[in-house]
Scaffold this motif. Structure first.
Motif, short mmCIF file in Angstrom:
data_model
loop_
_atom_site.label_atom_id
_atom_site.label_comp_id
_atom_site.label_asym_id
_atom_site.label_seq_id
_atom_site.Cartn_x
_atom_site.Cartn_y
_atom_site.Cartn_z
N LYS A 72 8.86 -21.43 -0.15
CA LYS A 72 8.54 -22.30 0.98
C LYS A 72 9.38 -21.93 2.20
CE LYS A 72 8.29 -27.17 2.29
NZ LYS A 72 8.55 -28.55 1.85
N GLN A 73 10.66 -21.65 2.00
CA GLN A 73 11.54 -21.26 3.10
C GLN A 73 11.10 -19.93 3.71
OE1 GLN A 73 15.52 -21.36 1.60
NE2 GLN A 73 15.57 -23.58 1.48
N GLN A 74 10.64 -19.00 2.87
CA GLN A 74 10.15 -17.73 3.38
C GLN A 74 8.91 -17.94 4.26
OE1 GLN A 74 9.55 -15.31 -0.10
NE2 GLN A 74 11.66 -14.58 -0.13
N GLY A 75 8.02 -18.81 3.82
CA GLY A 75 6.83 -19.12 4.62
C GLY A 75 7.19 -19.78 5.94
N MET A 76 8.16 -20.68 5.90
CA MET A 76 8.60 -21.35 7.13
C MET A 76 9.25 -20.35 8.09
SD MET A 76 9.93 -24.96 5.45
CE MET A 76 11.22 -25.14 6.61
N ALA A 77 10.01 -19.40 7.56
CA ALA A 77 10.64 -18.38 8.40
C ALA A 77 9.57 -17.51 9.07
CB ALA A 77 11.59 -17.52 7.58
N LEU A 78 8.51 -17.19 8.33
CA LEU A 78 7.40 -16.41 8.89
C LEU A 78 6.72 -17.19 10.01
CD1 LEU A 78 5.73 -13.79 8.55
CD2 LEU A 78 4.28 -15.08 7.01
N ASP A 79 6.48 -18.48 9.78
CA ASP A 79 5.87 -19.33 10.81
C ASP A 79 6.77 -19.42 12.04
OD1 ASP A 79 3.70 -19.77 9.17
OD2 ASP A 79 4.43 -21.72 8.44
N LEU A 80 8.07 -19.55 11.81
CA LEU A 80 9.01 -19.64 12.93
C LEU A 80 9.00 -18.37 13.75
CD1 LEU A 80 11.22 -21.24 14.38
CD2 LEU A 80 12.85 -20.23 12.80
N ARG A 81 8.99 -17.21 13.10
CA ARG A 81 8.93 -15.94 13.84
C ARG A 81 7.66 -15.86 14.67
NH1 ARG A 81 11.33 -13.67 9.06
NH2 ARG A 81 9.27 -13.17 8.27
N HIS A 82 6.53 -16.33 14.12
CA HIS A 82 5.28 -16.32 14.87
C HIS A 82 5.37 -17.23 16.08
CE1 HIS A 82 1.12 -16.45 15.97
NE2 HIS A 82 1.12 -17.77 15.82
N LEU A 83 5.93 -18.41 15.91
CA LEU A 83 6.04 -19.34 17.04
C LEU A 83 7.00 -18.81 18.11
CD1 LEU A 83 6.07 -22.76 15.17
CD2 LEU A 83 4.21 -21.77 16.52
N GLN A 84 8.06 -18.14 17.70
CA GLN A 84 8.98 -17.55 18.66
C GLN A 84 8.30 -16.43 19.44
OE1 GLN A 84 12.22 -16.51 16.06
NE2 GLN A 84 13.36 -18.40 16.53
N GLU A 96 -2.57 -23.45 20.95
CA GLU A 96 -2.74 -22.09 21.46
C GLU A 96 -2.00 -21.08 20.57
OE1 GLU A 96 -1.34 -22.09 25.43
OE2 GLU A 96 -2.99 -23.31 26.19
N ALA A 97 -0.84 -21.47 20.08
CA ALA A 97 -0.07 -20.57 19.21
C ALA A 97 -0.82 -20.30 17.92
CB ALA A 97 1.30 -21.17 18.92
N GLU A 98 -1.43 -21.35 17.35
CA GLU A 98 -2.20 -21.16 16.12
C GLU A 98 -3.44 -20.31 16.38
OE1 GLU A 98 -1.49 -21.89 12.96
OE2 GLU A 98 0.46 -22.62 13.65
N ALA A 99 -4.06 -20.49 17.55
CA ALA A 99 -5.25 -19.70 17.90
C ALA A 99 -4.89 -18.23 18.11
CB ALA A 99 -5.92 -20.26 19.14
N SER A 100 -3.68 -17.96 18.60
CA SER A 100 -3.27 -16.58 18.86
C SER A 100 -2.80 -15.86 17.59
CB SER A 100 -2.15 -16.55 19.89
OG SER A 100 -0.94 -17.03 19.33
N ARG A 101 -2.57 -16.63 16.54
CA ARG A 101 -2.10 -16.03 15.29
C ARG A 101 -3.19 -15.16 14.69
NH1 ARG A 101 0.81 -19.50 10.94
NH2 ARG A 101 2.52 -18.08 11.24
N PRO A 102 -2.86 -13.93 14.34
CA PRO A 102 -3.88 -13.09 13.68
C PRO A 102 -4.20 -13.67 12.31
CG PRO A 102 -1.74 -11.99 13.67
CD PRO A 102 -1.59 -13.25 14.49
N PRO A 103 -5.42 -13.48 11.83
CA PRO A 103 -5.75 -14.02 10.51
C PRO A 103 -4.86 -13.40 9.44
CG PRO A 103 -7.47 -12.55 11.28
CD PRO A 103 -6.51 -12.72 12.41
N ARG A 104 -4.44 -14.23 8.52
CA ARG A 104 -3.57 -13.73 7.45
C ARG A 104 -4.40 -12.92 6.46
NH1 ARG A 104 0.65 -18.48 5.73
NH2 ARG A 104 1.78 -18.51 7.70
N PRO A 105 -3.89 -11.74 6.13
CA PRO A 105 -4.61 -10.95 5.12
C PRO A 105 -4.45 -11.63 3.76
CG PRO A 105 -2.55 -9.89 5.67
CD PRO A 105 -2.70 -11.07 6.60
#
Length: 139
Positions: A72-84, A96-105
């Protein structure tokens, strides 16, 4: 006499490990763990492998809770990097941040027959017939 003491220490260690396996009910979990590793994403298998040495200090339920917490912490860190990264681009709203996120493979998985626990047959590598162990030509 020293050899006898060494042998007894070895037997004591073996008996201690046996009691640990029986007390933690780890023997029945082997098949379940193999199945989890077979179908789990590669990142999860890697996290479980890194945390495996700590399993002896917890009960099975506590260890699984630890693994899930780390994932869970790894997923949160990935989300945080995307938001940054989105904030660095000037995006200010979460929508807008969620819309700009590329689809997860889809999560990468280990190929069948490879990796740890594949019915005890190693890593799937086979010796090539006629292949020489020598890299340099013989003189």
């Amino acid at each position: 006499m020293q050899k006898l003491h060494t042998y007894n220490a070895t037997l004591d260690g073996r008996q201690w490990r046996h009691k640990l396996v029986v007390a933690r009910d780890l023997l029945d979990d082997v098949h379940e763990q193999i199945e989890i590793e077979r179908i789990a994403p590669v990142a999860e298998v890697a996290a479980r492998a890194r945390l495996r040495p700590l399993a002896r200090f917890h009960s099975a339920a506590q260890h699984e809770e630890l693994v899930q917490s780390v994932l869970k912490q790894q997923g949160m860190a990935l989300d945080l990097r995307h938001l940054q990264a989105a904030a660095a681009k000037g995006i200010t709203s979460l929508r807008e941040a969620e819309a700009s996120r590329p689809p997860r493979p889809p999560p990468a998985r280990l190929p069948a027959g490879l990796g740890k626990g594949s019915q005890g047959k190693g890593t799937g590598h086979r010796k090539v017939a006629g292949a020489s162990r020598h890299l340099l030509p013989r003189a």
